[in-house]
Design an enzyme around this catalytic site. Structure first.
Site, mmCIF file in Angstrom:
data_model
loop_
_atom_site.group_PDB
_atom_site.id
_atom_site.type_symbol
_atom_site.label_atom_id
_atom_site.label_comp_id
_atom_site.label_asym_id
_atom_site.label_seq_id
_atom_site.Cartn_x
_atom_site.Cartn_y
_atom_site.Cartn_z
ATOM 1 N N GLU A 48 -6.219 4.214 7.494
ATOM 2 C CA GLU A 48 -5.645 3.729 6.231
ATOM 3 C C GLU A 48 -5.551 2.204 6.233
ATOM 4 O O GLU A 48 -5.836 1.557 5.209
ATOM 5 C CB GLU A 48 -4.266 4.345 5.989
ATOM 6 C CG GLU A 48 -3.654 3.970 4.650
ATOM 7 C CD GLU A 48 -4.464 4.478 3.472
ATOM 8 O OE1 GLU A 48 -4.806 3.659 2.583
ATOM 9 O OE2 GLU A 48 -4.765 5.679 3.418
ATOM 10 N N GLU B 8 -10.535 -2.634 0.991
ATOM 11 C CA GLU B 8 -10.266 -2.727 -0.440
ATOM 12 C C GLU B 8 -9.774 -4.106 -0.825
ATOM 13 O O GLU B 8 -10.143 -4.632 -1.885
ATOM 14 C CB GLU B 8 -9.247 -1.665 -0.852
ATOM 15 C CG GLU B 8 -9.803 -0.259 -0.845
ATOM 16 C CD GLU B 8 -8.796 0.777 -1.314
ATOM 17 O OE1 GLU B 8 -7.602 0.447 -1.456
ATOM 18 O OE2 GLU B 8 -9.215 1.922 -1.540
ATOM 19 N N GLU C 147 0.829 -1.209 0.000
ATOM 20 C CA GLU C 147 0.000 0.000 0.000
ATOM 21 C C GLU C 147 0.866 1.263 0.000
ATOM 22 O O GLU C 147 1.441 1.644 1.013
ATOM 23 C CB GLU C 147 -0.925 0.012 1.223
ATOM 24 C CG GLU C 147 -1.891 -1.150 1.264
ATOM 25 C CD GLU C 147 -2.894 -1.127 0.123
ATOM 26 O OE1 GLU C 147 -3.241 -0.030 -0.376
ATOM 27 O OE2 GLU C 147 -3.335 -2.221 -0.270
#
Length: 122
Positions: free
Chosen positions: A70, A77, A29
């Site tokens: 996050e 996701e 990420e």
């Protein structure tokens, strides 16, 4: 069925899973890496801006909050992507909502830093 681990064994296993998750987020990420770098760079500045331990905690905590949100957004996701690569309105909505959560945490961190930095400089 295997009995559920408790006590120290459970704590050690949970810690391993958490560290594995942090490594995965760092590896996969880009946004997490960028936010982590920003937090690490701002850590020394927090020591200068903050006049009290509570102010320091607000500054550092706002950065940690961004990282936490996050991580949750990245997990969301990943699950959505695991379900399937085809576009679906609900998948897009879930990702957009996760992104909005990150944006709100960044705004809150920015406001926290802005207010305390303003107080420090005036």
């Amino acid at each position: 069925m295997k009995p559920r681990e408790t006590g120290w064994r459970h704590l050690m296993q949970s810690t391993r899973y958490s560290l594995k998750g942090l490594r995965a987020a760092f590896r996969h990420e880009a946004a997490f890496r960028q936010e982590l770098l920003l937090c690490l760079m701002m850590l020394p500045l927090a020591g200068w801006v903050a006049r009290t331990p509570v102010e320091w905690l607000l500054l550092v905590g706002s950065g940690v909050l961004v990282l936490v949100v996050e991580l949750l957004n990245s997990a969301l996701e990943t699950v959505v992507d695991r379900i399937g690569p085809e576009h679906h309105v609900l998948s897009g909505r879930a990702k957009d909502i996760g992104s909005a959560a990150v944006m709100l945490s960044l705004i809150m961190a920015g406001l926290t830093w802005g207010v305390l930095l303003w107080q420090r400089l005036t």
